[in-house]
Design a protein around this motif. Sequence first.
Motif, PDB file in Angstrom:
ATOM      1  N   PHE A  69       0.707  -1.203  -0.140  1.00 30.50           N
ATOM      2  CA  PHE A  69       0.027   0.016   0.025  1.00 30.50           C
ATOM      3  C   PHE A  69       0.896   1.225   0.082  1.00 30.50           C
ATOM      4  O   PHE A  69       0.286   2.201  -0.580  1.00 30.50           O
ATOM      5  CB  PHE A  69      -1.131   0.129   1.139  1.00 30.50           C
ATOM      6  N   LEU A  70       1.973   1.276   0.453  1.00 29.63           N
ATOM      7  CA  LEU A  70       3.050   2.467   0.569  1.00 29.63           C
ATOM      8  C   LEU A  70       3.257   3.082  -0.744  1.00 29.63           C
ATOM      9  O   LEU A  70       2.882   4.409  -0.772  1.00 29.63           O
ATOM     10  CB  LEU A  70       4.090   2.175   1.216  1.00 29.63           C
ATOM     11  N   PRO A  71       3.575   2.444  -1.793  1.00 29.71           N
ATOM     12  CA  PRO A  71       3.983   2.978  -3.009  1.00 29.71           C
ATOM     13  C   PRO A  71       2.536   3.509  -3.740  1.00 29.71           C
ATOM     14  O   PRO A  71       2.577   4.563  -4.356  1.00 29.71           O
ATOM     15  CB  PRO A  71       4.282   1.888  -4.008  1.00 29.71           C
ATOM     16  N   ARG A  72       1.543   2.731  -3.378  1.00 29.70           N
ATOM     17  CA  ARG A  72      -0.022   3.343  -3.910  1.00 29.70           C
ATOM     18  C   ARG A  72      -0.366   4.867  -3.031  1.00 29.70           C
ATOM     19  O   ARG A  72      -0.858   5.627  -3.844  1.00 29.70           O
ATOM     20  CB  ARG A  72      -1.035   2.492  -3.601  1.00 29.70           C
ATOM     21  N   VAL A  73       0.229   4.711  -1.800  1.00 26.84           N
ATOM     22  CA  VAL A  73      -0.188   6.155  -1.007  1.00 26.84           C
ATOM     23  C   VAL A  73       0.666   7.193  -1.866  1.00 26.84           C
ATOM     24  O   VAL A  73       0.322   8.220  -2.054  1.00 26.84           O
ATOM     25  CB  VAL A  73       0.209   6.154   0.290  1.00 26.84           C
ATOM     26  N   ARG A  74       2.071   6.856  -1.983  1.00 24.60           N
ATOM     27  CA  ARG A  74       2.773   7.774  -2.658  1.00 24.60           C
ATOM     28  C   ARG A  74       2.394   8.488  -3.825  1.00 24.60           C
ATOM     29  O   ARG A  74       2.253   9.541  -4.224  1.00 24.60           O
ATOM     30  CB  ARG A  74       4.377   7.355  -2.867  1.00 24.60           C
ATOM     31  N   ALA A  75       1.784   7.326  -4.787  1.00 18.84           N
ATOM     32  CA  ALA A  75       1.070   7.811  -6.208  1.00 18.84           C
ATOM     33  C   ALA A  75       0.107   8.490  -5.829  1.00 18.84           C
ATOM     34  O   ALA A  75      -0.160   9.523  -6.862  1.00 18.84           O
ATOM     35  CB  ALA A  75       0.998   6.508  -6.788  1.00 18.84           C
ATOM     36  N   LEU A  76      -0.789   8.382  -5.143  1.00 16.00           N
ATOM     37  CA  LEU A  76      -2.043   8.870  -4.754  1.00 16.00           C
ATOM     38  C   LEU A  76      -1.739  10.521  -4.376  1.00 16.00           C
ATOM     39  O   LEU A  76      -2.538  11.492  -4.843  1.00 16.00           O
ATOM     40  CB  LEU A  76      -2.747   8.433  -3.646  1.00 16.00           C
ATOM     41  N   LEU A  77      -0.664  10.484  -3.672  1.00 19.60           N
ATOM     42  CA  LEU A  77      -0.285  11.932  -3.084  1.00 19.60           C
ATOM     43  C   LEU A  77       0.286  12.499  -4.145  1.00 19.60           C
ATOM     44  O   LEU A  77       0.139  14.056  -4.410  1.00 19.60           O
ATOM     45  CB  LEU A  77       0.535  11.832  -1.902  1.00 19.60           C
ATOM     46  N   ARG A  78       1.028  12.106  -5.165  1.00 19.58           N
ATOM     47  CA  ARG A  78       1.709  12.578  -6.259  1.00 19.58           C
ATOM     48  C   ARG A  78       0.558  13.270  -7.114  1.00 19.58           C
ATOM     49  O   ARG A  78       0.485  14.226  -7.714  1.00 19.58           O
ATOM     50  CB  ARG A  78       2.818  11.829  -6.913  1.00 19.58           C
ATOM     51  N   ASP A  79      -0.474  12.407  -7.386  1.00 19.93           N
ATOM     52  CA  ASP A  79      -1.710  12.665  -8.071  1.00 19.93           C
ATOM     53  C   ASP A  79      -2.275  14.232  -7.931  1.00 19.93           C
ATOM     54  O   ASP A  79      -2.851  14.891  -8.131  1.00 19.93           O
ATOM     55  CB  ASP A  79      -2.641  11.638  -8.562  1.00 19.93           C
ATOM     56  N   ALA A  80      -2.613  13.755  -6.501  1.00 19.39           N
ATOM     57  CA  ALA A  80      -3.282  15.024  -5.643  1.00 19.39           C
ATOM     58  C   ALA A  80      -2.613  16.108  -5.526  1.00 19.39           C
ATOM     59  O   ALA A  80      -3.242  17.276  -6.080  1.00 19.39           O
ATOM     60  CB  ALA A  80      -3.446  14.580  -4.281  1.00 19.39           C
ATOM     61  N   VAL A  81      -1.188  16.047  -5.400  1.00 19.87           N
ATOM     62  CA  VAL A  81      -0.394  17.493  -5.552  1.00 19.87           C
ATOM     63  C   VAL A  81      -0.476  18.093  -6.886  1.00 19.87           C
ATOM     64  O   VAL A  81      -0.794  19.174  -7.284  1.00 19.87           O
ATOM     65  CB  VAL A  81       0.972  17.268  -5.077  1.00 19.87           C
ATOM     66  N   ALA A  82      -0.245  17.102  -7.943  1.00 16.12           N
ATOM     67  CA  ALA A  82      -0.437  17.628  -9.343  1.00 16.12           C
ATOM     68  C   ALA A  82      -1.827  18.160  -9.737  1.00 16.12           C
ATOM     69  O   ALA A  82      -1.966  19.080 -10.636  1.00 16.12           O
ATOM     70  CB  ALA A  82      -0.247  16.505 -10.464  1.00 16.12           C
ATOM     71  N   ARG A  83      -2.748  17.715  -9.001  1.00 15.83           N
ATOM     72  CA  ARG A  83      -4.136  18.016  -9.402  1.00 15.83           C
ATOM     73  C   ARG A  83      -4.605  19.572  -8.508  1.00 15.83           C
ATOM     74  O   ARG A  83      -5.811  19.973  -8.465  1.00 15.83           O
ATOM     75  CB  ARG A  83      -5.289  17.304  -9.193  1.00 15.83           C
ATOM     76  N   ASP A  84      -3.383  19.707  -7.375  1.00 19.57           N
ATOM     77  CA  ASP A  84      -3.890  21.059  -6.350  1.00 19.57           C
ATOM     78  C   ASP A  84      -4.693  20.517  -5.551  1.00 19.57           C
ATOM     79  O   ASP A  84      -5.505  21.430  -5.150  1.00 19.57           O
ATOM     80  CB  ASP A  84      -4.000  22.117  -7.253  1.00 19.57           C
ATOM     81  N   ILE A  85      -4.946  19.398  -5.044  1.00 25.10           N
ATOM     82  CA  ILE A  85      -6.075  18.815  -4.317  1.00 25.10           C
ATOM     83  C   ILE A  85      -5.223  18.860  -2.710  1.00 25.10           C
ATOM     84  O   ILE A  85      -4.370  18.057  -2.651  1.00 25.10           O
ATOM     85  CB  ILE A  85      -6.444  17.398  -4.473  1.00 25.10           C
ATOM     86  N   PRO A  86      -5.832  19.495  -1.632  1.00 26.37           N
ATOM     87  CA  PRO A  86      -5.075  19.822  -0.401  1.00 26.37           C
ATOM     88  C   PRO A  86      -4.856  18.530   0.033  1.00 26.37           C
ATOM     89  O   PRO A  86      -5.801  17.725   0.273  1.00 26.37           O
ATOM     90  CB  PRO A  86      -5.914  20.793   0.166  1.00 26.37           C
ATOM     91  N   VAL A  87      -3.631  18.271   0.533  1.00 27.47           N
ATOM     92  CA  VAL A  87      -3.246  16.972   1.359  1.00 27.47           C
ATOM     93  C   VAL A  87      -2.672  17.533   2.527  1.00 27.47           C
ATOM     94  O   VAL A  87      -2.067  18.386   2.814  1.00 27.47           O
ATOM     95  CB  VAL A  87      -1.790  16.385   0.333  1.00 27.47           C
ATOM     96  N   LEU A  88      -3.227  16.405   3.510  1.00 29.71           N
ATOM     97  CA  LEU A  88      -2.797  16.521   4.914  1.00 29.71           C
ATOM     98  C   LEU A  88      -2.342  15.400   5.410  1.00 29.71           C
ATOM     99  O   LEU A  88      -2.814  14.254   5.326  1.00 29.71           O
ATOM    100  CB  LEU A  88      -4.128  16.935   5.653  1.00 29.71           C
ATOM    101  N   GLY A  89      -0.993  15.314   5.828  1.00 27.61           N
ATOM    102  CA  GLY A  89      -0.319  14.290   6.352  1.00 27.61           C
ATOM    103  C   GLY A  89       0.051  14.191   7.856  1.00 27.61           C
ATOM    104  O   GLY A  89       0.869  15.115   8.515  1.00 27.61           O
ATOM    105  N   HIS A  90      -0.312  13.142   8.644  1.00 23.83           N
ATOM    106  CA  HIS A  90      -0.271  13.073   9.940  1.00 23.83           C
ATOM    107  C   HIS A  90       0.927  11.809  10.184  1.00 23.83           C
ATOM    108  O   HIS A  90       0.933  10.687   9.885  1.00 23.83           O
ATOM    109  CB  HIS A  90      -1.392  12.668  10.605  1.00 23.83           C
ATOM    110  N   CYS A  91       2.074  12.405  10.785  1.00 27.17           N
ATOM    111  CA  CYS A  91       3.163  11.413  11.033  1.00 27.17           C
ATOM    112  C   CYS A  91       3.753  10.580  10.279  1.00 27.17           C
ATOM    113  O   CYS A  91       4.363  11.166   9.011  1.00 27.17           O
ATOM    114  CB  CYS A  91       2.920  10.766  12.422  1.00 27.17           C
ATOM    115  N   LEU A  92       3.189   9.292   9.982  1.00 28.70           N
ATOM    116  CA  LEU A  92       3.808   8.607   8.750  1.00 28.70           C
ATOM    117  C   LEU A  92       3.141   9.257   7.391  1.00 28.70           C
ATOM    118  O   LEU A  92       3.823   9.193   6.480  1.00 28.70           O
ATOM    119  CB  LEU A  92       2.920   7.401   8.957  1.00 28.70           C
ATOM    120  N   GLY A  93       1.861   9.675   7.487  1.00 28.58           N
ATOM    121  CA  GLY A  93       1.243  10.565   6.421  1.00 28.58           C
ATOM    122  C   GLY A  93       2.107  11.800   5.863  1.00 28.58           C
ATOM    123  O   GLY A  93       2.132  11.962   4.770  1.00 28.58           O
ATOM    124  N   GLY A  94       2.681  12.336   6.942  1.00 29.54           N
ATOM    125  CA  GLY A  94       3.666  13.488   6.561  1.00 29.54           C
ATOM    126  C   GLY A  94       5.028  12.894   6.095  1.00 29.54           C
ATOM    127  O   GLY A  94       5.473  13.449   5.008  1.00 29.54           O
TER     128      GLY A  94
END
Length: 250
Positions: A69-94
């Motif tokens: 799941f970890l590479p999938r989370v990174r891919a999802l976050l890259r997609d969100a950042v590319a679309r300017d969708i605000p991301v919030l990461g807590h600890c591991l998420g950060g």
Amino acid sequence: MSLHQLRVLVIQPETQDDAASLGRHLRLRGVPTDLCEVEAGAEVPLDASPWHAVAVLGGTMSVHDDLPFLPRVRALLRDAVARDIPVLGHCLGGQLLAQALGGRVVDNPNPEIGWWPVQHNGSALARDWLGEEALMMLFHWHFQTFELPAQAQLLARSAACRHQAFALGPHLGMQFHVEVDAAKLARWCQEAPPSGSPLAALPSVQTPERMRADTWVHLDACQRLATRLYDRWLALARARLVLGRLTART
């Protein structure tokens, strides 16, 4: 524009590390939320476009572990950042957000466990996210930490960890756990290093007894900060939604 028009995705890697105050905040604000419970078997999506904001919670694993799941989370976050969708990461998420943006995750000089002071740097962006009070008592439980991605702005640090929060555009990565509530902390206090253990002997690690005592003192202020921070995250998502609709009409 009311908040119910937003839709949020929350990635929860482990069942025991639940959304706590974040979940309650989204319910109180009436924001429809899709919870991706990884440990329960949910697959992390790769496309962030169905949502207006994305949050990633913590977990006991390392970002370097060989977990699907970890590479999938990174891919999802890259997609969100590319679309300017605000991301919030807590600890591991950060840490995962930092990785997705090209930053490294490394061992912290010492573990940081318990209630410890965090100092924001007084910048306008730090005040926008974290408030006017520069010194905050916040909860931590981590052995690793993120280095800053390129162009990210450092917002806060602590004595044991020099990178506590960073922002890049509408995205925020945190090393601390602003989402904690009383129930979550009660569970974690039971798992804290016991008095007399080598880990509890470190100056940046609290015993269960100290952790419980400090929870009574600091939890209310932490939850007020969470309210401020989550409202700003949702406001950024709402602004993007409004802008998108206005652009679509022109």
